[in-house]
Design an enzyme around this catalytic site. Structure first.
Site, PDB file in Angstrom:
ATOM      1  N   GLU A   1       0.803  -1.228   0.000  1.00 24.54           N
ATOM      2  CA  GLU A   1       0.000   0.000   0.000  1.00 24.54           C
ATOM      3  C   GLU A   1       0.837   1.280   0.000  1.00 24.54           C
ATOM      4  O   GLU A   1       0.339   2.350  -0.364  1.00 24.54           O
ATOM      5  CB  GLU A   1      -0.923   0.006   1.228  1.00 24.54           C
ATOM      6  CG  GLU A   1      -2.041  -1.023   1.155  1.00 24.54           C
ATOM      7  CD  GLU A   1      -2.836  -1.131   2.443  1.00 24.54           C
ATOM      8  OE1 GLU A   1      -3.959  -1.665   2.391  1.00 24.54           O
ATOM      9  OE2 GLU A   1      -2.327  -0.692   3.496  1.00 24.54           O
TER      10      GLU A   1
ATOM     11  N   GLU B   1       8.068 -22.104   7.387  1.00 25.07           N
ATOM     12  CA  GLU B   1       8.215 -21.281   8.599  1.00 25.07           C
ATOM     13  C   GLU B   1       9.409 -21.739   9.439  1.00 25.07           C
ATOM     14  O   GLU B   1       9.954 -20.968  10.230  1.00 25.07           O
ATOM     15  CB  GLU B   1       6.941 -21.351   9.448  1.00 25.07           C
ATOM     16  CG  GLU B   1       5.751 -20.645   8.833  1.00 25.07           C
ATOM     17  CD  GLU B   1       4.589 -20.524   9.815  1.00 25.07           C
ATOM     18  OE1 GLU B   1       4.814 -20.766  11.029  1.00 25.07           O
ATOM     19  OE2 GLU B   1       3.489 -20.194   9.373  1.00 25.07           O
TER      20      GLU B   1
END
Length: 303
Positions: A81, A112
């Site tokens: 953004e 992970e």
């Protein structure tokens, strides 16, 4: 799991699956509110991190997020953004996620646990002293994220850790530790909920404050937004009109003159001789519109 509030089961939610819908929804919403409230106590550290980010970006460095699972997705959203909202170049706002770019479509949970992948990912973007790496993990113990921060430190980058447990491994050795103590989840361990809300709110605040420090916000206006389509150009015209105190037709004309760069358009509308003069004022004032307007005698309030 002992000591990790994000993994604890709470007696408060026993029988949750038997509750009426409205009671269950109220409990979940209250937990989200608790997540947001936890951010208040981290304001001092969020401020430190925003100052660090602004300093690195101002000097041509980068903001690099690193995370896994939901935390990685939240980080990617924030990085994604920043260019459109604040005009921060894409190459200065990056997000690394365990499992690589494919995890933005389908999360690869196995990755992970891969410290080597974290090291390789930091190498792939050539992280270094000009950059700040923000590791984000609800538990604060995700192997990928902790390894990314350790590698960032080894490379000389500044580091920020964000987690929702008090004494988390992610905080070891970081320049700034942001603790978001959102407490146990309604659905135990589902950290996309209260912890996720806390992380999203914290990143919104951190990156927006960094943009303010970079001079990309003026009176609550997105004065460095990218006006890349008709809707955004009209939004930019309203921003120019309000900031420069001119009518919309004048604002639209100055935007065209400024090649749709709102800061330049505002300075033109406020009396800058031409685009070159406006750009010089901004460069002189390190992109801060308020200070640039003050050079024209056009900015109210404090510089």
């Amino acid at each position: 799991m002992q000591g990790r509030q994000t993994e604890q089961m709470s007696a408060e939610y026993v029988g949750l699956d038997t509750w009426p819908d409205e009671r269950a929804l109220a409990a979940m919403l209250d937990a989200q509110a608790r997540g947001v409230a936890s951010v208040h106590k981290a304001f001092a550290d969020i401020s430190k991190a925003a100052t660090l980010v602004a300093d690195k970006i101002r000097r041509g460095g980068r903001l690099i997020y690193a995370g896994a699972g939901s935390s990685g997705l939240i980080a990617k959203l924030d990085a994604h953004e920043l260019p459109a909202t604040f005009g921060i170049p894409h190459q200065q706002a990056l997000a690394l996620i365990a499992g690589g770019s494919g995890s933005f479509d389908k999360i690869d949970n196995k990755m992970e646990d891969s410290a080597p992948q974290a090291v390789a990912d930091l190498a792939s973007v050539d992280a270094g002293p000009d950059d700040v790496v923000i590791g984000i993990a609800a538990s604060g113990s995700t192997i990928y994220t902790c390894a990314a921060l350790a590698e960032a430190r080894r490379r000389g980058a500044a580091t920020v850790g964000i987690a929702c447990n008090e004494s988390a491994p992610i905080f070891e050795g970081v320049d700034v530790a942001i603790r978001l103590l959102s407490g146990p989840e309604v659905v135990a361990g589902s950290t996309r909920m209260a912890a996720g809300t806390a992380q999203k709110a914290a990143l919104n605040l951190l990156s927006t404050l960094a943009a303010i420090k970079l001079g990309h916000v003026y009176d609550g206006l997105m004065v460095n937004m990218r006006a890349e389509n008709e809707k955004l150009r009209e939004r930019a015209a309203h921003i120019v009109a309000r900031a420069a105190k001119v009518d919309l037709d004048t604002a639209r004309a100055r935007l065209v003159d400024a090649k749709f760069e709102p800061k330049i358009a505002i300075l033109l509308a406020a009396g800058a001789r031409d685009g070159v003069h406006a750009a010089q004022l901004l460069q002189q004032e390190q992109g801060n519109l308020r200070r640039a307007l003050a050079c024209l005698g056009a900015a109210p309030g404090k510089a």
